[in-house]
Design a protein around this motif. Structure first.
Motif, PDB file in Angstrom:
ATOM      1  N   TYR A  38       0.817  -1.212   0.000  1.00 48.63           N
ATOM      2  CA  TYR A  38       0.000   0.000   0.000  1.00 48.63           C
ATOM      3  C   TYR A  38       0.854   1.267   0.000  1.00 48.63           C
ATOM      4  CZ  TYR A  38      -3.750  -3.234   0.994  1.00 48.63           C
ATOM      5  OH  TYR A  38      -4.632  -4.275   0.923  1.00 48.63           O
ATOM      6  N   GLY A  39       2.156   1.100   0.224  1.00 54.67           N
ATOM      7  CA  GLY A  39       3.087   2.218   0.127  1.00 54.67           C
ATOM      8  C   GLY A  39       3.088   3.193   1.278  1.00 54.67           C
ATOM      9  N   ARG A  40       2.385   2.882   2.343  1.00 56.23           N
ATOM     10  CA  ARG A  40       2.311   3.819   3.470  1.00 56.23           C
ATOM     11  C   ARG A  40       3.355   3.545   4.540  1.00 56.23           C
ATOM     12  NH1 ARG A  40      -2.325   7.194   2.384  1.00 56.23           N
ATOM     13  NH2 ARG A  40      -3.763   5.904   1.234  1.00 56.23           N
ATOM     14  N   THR A  41       3.937   2.355   4.499  1.00 60.44           N
ATOM     15  CA  THR A  41       4.920   1.944   5.492  1.00 60.44           C
ATOM     16  C   THR A  41       6.176   1.477   4.777  1.00 60.44           C
ATOM     17  OG1 THR A  41       3.157   1.260   6.999  1.00 60.44           O
ATOM     18  CG2 THR A  41       5.344   0.384   7.434  1.00 60.44           C
ATOM     19  N   LEU A  42       7.315   1.838   5.355  1.00 64.40           N
ATOM     20  CA  LEU A  42       8.608   1.419   4.838  1.00 64.40           C
ATOM     21  C   LEU A  42       9.281   0.557   5.895  1.00 64.40           C
ATOM     22  CD1 LEU A  42      10.902   1.696   2.685  1.00 64.40           C
ATOM     23  CD2 LEU A  42      11.682   3.680   4.006  1.00 64.40           C
ATOM     24  N   ALA A  43       9.758  -0.606   5.496  1.00 64.91           N
ATOM     25  CA  ALA A  43      10.525  -1.471   6.392  1.00 64.91           C
ATOM     26  C   ALA A  43      12.002  -1.296   6.084  1.00 64.91           C
ATOM     27  CB  ALA A  43      10.119  -2.928   6.203  1.00 64.91           C
ATOM     28  N   SER A  44      12.805  -1.221   7.132  1.00 72.84           N
ATOM     29  CA  SER A  44      14.252  -1.134   6.965  1.00 72.84           C
ATOM     30  C   SER A  44      14.918  -2.217   7.805  1.00 72.84           C
ATOM     31  CB  SER A  44      14.773   0.253   7.370  1.00 72.84           C
ATOM     32  OG  SER A  44      14.463   0.546   8.721  1.00 72.84           O
ATOM     33  N   THR A  45      15.989  -2.791   7.258  1.00 72.06           N
ATOM     34  CA  THR A  45      16.773  -3.790   7.984  1.00 72.06           C
ATOM     35  C   THR A  45      18.167  -3.238   8.206  1.00 72.06           C
ATOM     36  OG1 THR A  45      17.484  -4.873   5.929  1.00 72.06           O
ATOM     37  CG2 THR A  45      15.484  -5.712   6.980  1.00 72.06           C
ATOM     38  N   SER A  46      18.836  -3.793   9.222  1.00 70.95           N
ATOM     39  CA  SER A  46      20.120  -3.215   9.586  1.00 70.95           C
ATOM     40  C   SER A  46      21.081  -4.246  10.144  1.00 70.95           C
ATOM     41  CB  SER A  46      19.888  -2.113  10.624  1.00 70.95           C
ATOM     42  OG  SER A  46      21.104  -1.604  11.131  1.00 70.95           O
ATOM     43  N   PHE A  47      22.349  -3.883  10.094  1.00 74.33           N
ATOM     44  CA  PHE A  47      23.378  -4.694  10.725  1.00 74.33           C
ATOM     45  C   PHE A  47      23.236  -4.671  12.249  1.00 74.33           C
ATOM     46  CE2 PHE A  47      26.915  -4.868   7.281  1.00 74.33           C
ATOM     47  CZ  PHE A  47      25.983  -5.257   6.341  1.00 74.33           C
ATOM     48  N   ASP A  48      22.360  -3.816  12.794  1.00 74.31           N
ATOM     49  CA  ASP A  48      22.117  -3.811  14.242  1.00 74.31           C
ATOM     50  C   ASP A  48      21.187  -4.943  14.674  1.00 74.31           C
ATOM     51  OD1 ASP A  48      19.508  -2.928  13.630  1.00 74.31           O
ATOM     52  OD2 ASP A  48      19.823  -0.904  14.410  1.00 74.31           O
ATOM     53  N   GLY A  49      20.720  -5.753  13.701  1.00 68.51           N
ATOM     54  CA  GLY A  49      19.893  -6.915  14.011  1.00 68.51           C
ATOM     55  C   GLY A  49      18.408  -6.639  14.109  1.00 68.51           C
ATOM     56  N   THR A  50      17.975  -5.446  13.718  1.00 70.99           N
ATOM     57  CA  THR A  50      16.562  -5.099  13.839  1.00 70.99           C
ATOM     58  C   THR A  50      15.921  -4.824  12.487  1.00 70.99           C
ATOM     59  OG1 THR A  50      16.916  -2.711  14.077  1.00 70.99           O
ATOM     60  CG2 THR A  50      16.941  -4.035  16.113  1.00 70.99           C
ATOM     61  N   ILE A  51      14.583  -4.899  12.503  1.00 72.35           N
ATOM     62  CA  ILE A  51      13.745  -4.467  11.389  1.00 72.35           C
ATOM     63  C   ILE A  51      12.901  -3.329  11.938  1.00 72.35           C
ATOM     64  CG2 ILE A  51      11.920  -5.105   9.770  1.00 72.35           C
ATOM     65  CD1 ILE A  51      13.766  -7.874  11.450  1.00 72.35           C
ATOM     66  N   LYS A  52      12.893  -2.208  11.267  1.00 75.90           N
ATOM     67  CA  LYS A  52      12.101  -1.067  11.721  1.00 75.90           C
ATOM     68  C   LYS A  52      11.044  -0.748  10.670  1.00 75.90           C
ATOM     69  CE  LYS A  52      15.581   0.860  14.772  1.00 75.90           C
ATOM     70  NZ  LYS A  52      14.937   0.502  16.022  1.00 75.90           N
ATOM     71  N   LEU A  53       9.851  -0.421  11.145  1.00 73.45           N
ATOM     72  CA  LEU A  53       8.749  -0.036  10.269  1.00 73.45           C
ATOM     73  C   LEU A  53       8.440   1.434  10.502  1.00 73.45           C
ATOM     74  CD1 LEU A  53       6.573  -3.215  10.744  1.00 73.45           C
ATOM     75  CD2 LEU A  53       8.017  -2.647   8.804  1.00 73.45           C
ATOM     76  N   TRP A  54       8.411   2.178   9.418  1.00 71.97           N
ATOM     77  CA  TRP A  54       8.253   3.633   9.449  1.00 71.97           C
ATOM     78  C   TRP A  54       6.960   4.040   8.756  1.00 71.97           C
ATOM     79  CZ3 TRP A  54      12.408   5.911  11.880  1.00 71.97           C
ATOM     80  CH2 TRP A  54      13.584   5.159  11.946  1.00 71.97           C
ATOM     81  N   ASN A  55       6.223   4.968   9.352  1.00 70.45           N
ATOM     82  CA  ASN A  55       5.059   5.564   8.713  1.00 70.45           C
ATOM     83  C   ASN A  55       5.588   6.663   7.797  1.00 70.45           C
ATOM     84  OD1 ASN A  55       3.002   7.700   8.341  1.00 70.45           O
ATOM     85  ND2 ASN A  55       1.730   6.354   9.575  1.00 70.45           N
ATOM     86  N   ILE A  56       5.353   6.533   6.513  1.00 72.24           N
ATOM     87  CA  ILE A  56       5.906   7.486   5.547  1.00 72.24           C
ATOM     88  C   ILE A  56       5.259   8.862   5.665  1.00 72.24           C
ATOM     89  CG2 ILE A  56       6.171   7.980   3.073  1.00 72.24           C
ATOM     90  CD1 ILE A  56       8.078   5.861   4.290  1.00 72.24           C
ATOM     91  N   ALA A  57       3.971   8.915   5.925  1.00 73.88           N
ATOM     92  CA  ALA A  57       3.276  10.208   6.017  1.00 73.88           C
ATOM     93  C   ALA A  57       3.765  11.034   7.202  1.00 73.88           C
ATOM     94  CB  ALA A  57       1.771   9.990   6.107  1.00 73.88           C
ATOM     95  N   THR A  58       3.962  10.384   8.355  1.00 73.03           N
ATOM     96  CA  THR A  58       4.379  11.111   9.556  1.00 73.03           C
ATOM     97  C   THR A  58       5.887  11.090   9.769  1.00 73.03           C
ATOM     98  OG1 THR A  58       4.174   9.191  11.016  1.00 73.03           O
ATOM     99  CG2 THR A  58       2.191  10.552  10.682  1.00 73.03           C
ATOM    100  N   ARG A  59       6.562  10.219   9.015  1.00 76.04           N
ATOM    101  CA  ARG A  59       8.013  10.034   9.143  1.00 76.04           C
ATOM    102  C   ARG A  59       8.403   9.554  10.536  1.00 76.04           C
ATOM    103  NH1 ARG A  59       8.722  15.754   6.614  1.00 76.04           N
ATOM    104  NH2 ARG A  59       8.261  15.315   4.434  1.00 76.04           N
ATOM    105  N   GLN A  60       7.524   8.778  11.144  1.00 74.98           N
ATOM    106  CA  GLN A  60       7.758   8.290  12.496  1.00 74.98           C
ATOM    107  C   GLN A  60       8.020   6.789  12.508  1.00 74.98           C
ATOM    108  OE1 GLN A  60       7.814  10.297  15.374  1.00 74.98           O
ATOM    109  NE2 GLN A  60       7.815  11.874  13.789  1.00 74.98           N
ATOM    110  N   LEU A  61       8.860   6.363  13.432  1.00 75.72           N
ATOM    111  CA  LEU A  61       9.082   4.950  13.682  1.00 75.72           C
ATOM    112  C   LEU A  61       7.853   4.412  14.395  1.00 75.72           C
ATOM    113  CD1 LEU A  61      10.954   2.439  13.814  1.00 75.72           C
ATOM    114  CD2 LEU A  61      11.777   3.349  16.004  1.00 75.72           C
ATOM    115  N   VAL A  62       7.265   3.333  13.874  1.00 74.42           N
ATOM    116  CA  VAL A  62       6.054   2.787  14.486  1.00 74.42           C
ATOM    117  C   VAL A  62       6.267   1.414  15.115  1.00 74.42           C
ATOM    118  CG1 VAL A  62       4.416   4.129  13.142  1.00 74.42           C
ATOM    119  CG2 VAL A  62       5.204   1.960  12.249  1.00 74.42           C
ATOM    120  N   LEU A  63       7.332   0.715  14.716  1.00 69.61           N
ATOM    121  CA  LEU A  63       7.532  -0.629  15.262  1.00 69.61           C
ATOM    122  C   LEU A  63       8.966  -1.069  15.009  1.00 69.61           C
ATOM    123  CD1 LEU A  63       6.031  -3.118  16.530  1.00 69.61           C
ATOM    124  CD2 LEU A  63       5.589  -3.865  14.187  1.00 69.61           C
ATOM    125  N   THR A  64       9.569  -1.700  16.018  1.00 65.45           N
ATOM    126  CA  THR A  64      10.877  -2.333  15.871  1.00 65.45           C
ATOM    127  C   THR A  64      10.714  -3.816  16.142  1.00 65.45           C
ATOM    128  OG1 THR A  64      12.064  -0.332  16.560  1.00 65.45           O
ATOM    129  CG2 THR A  64      13.259  -2.428  16.725  1.00 65.45           C
TER     130      THR A  64
END
Length: 108
Positions: A38-64
């Protein structure tokens, strides 16, 4: 969106090619990115061992999410949005939509 070695995710204006915003939250290299269908959330992965989900409209982290041992290298969503898969140094983790669905609920 682009991943960065400085631990940020960068959102770009595709028409102007200008940086719109840098999302901060990872503590190591960001290695993978994927938008939900739906394009409203961006998932990012990292060498820190986490997956983060970001709300694109608010530019806020919503879940780790933490489910890998070691680095997480990539992420992909199924075309129907019911599954997210992440791959890391120690293997693959499948995340059912119930794990992350509330982050993209406004798009449904």
């Amino acid at each position: 969106a682009s991943a960065s070695a400085d631990g940020t995710v960068r959102l770009w204006d595709p028409h102007a090619g200008a940086l719109r915003h840098a999302l901060e939250g990872h503590t190591a290299w960001v290695s993978g990115l994927a938008f939900t269908p739906y394009g409203r959330t961006l998932a990012s992965t990292s060498f820190d061992g986490t997956i983060k989900l970001w709300n694109i409209a608010t530019r806020q982290l919503v879940l780790t999410l933490k489910g890998h041992v070691g680095t997480v290298h990539g992420v992909v969503f199924s075309s129907d949005g019911n599954l997210m898969a992440t791959g890391g140094a120690a293997g693959t983790v499948l995340w059912p939509a119930a794990t992350f669905a509330e982050t993209d609920a406004s798009a449904r």
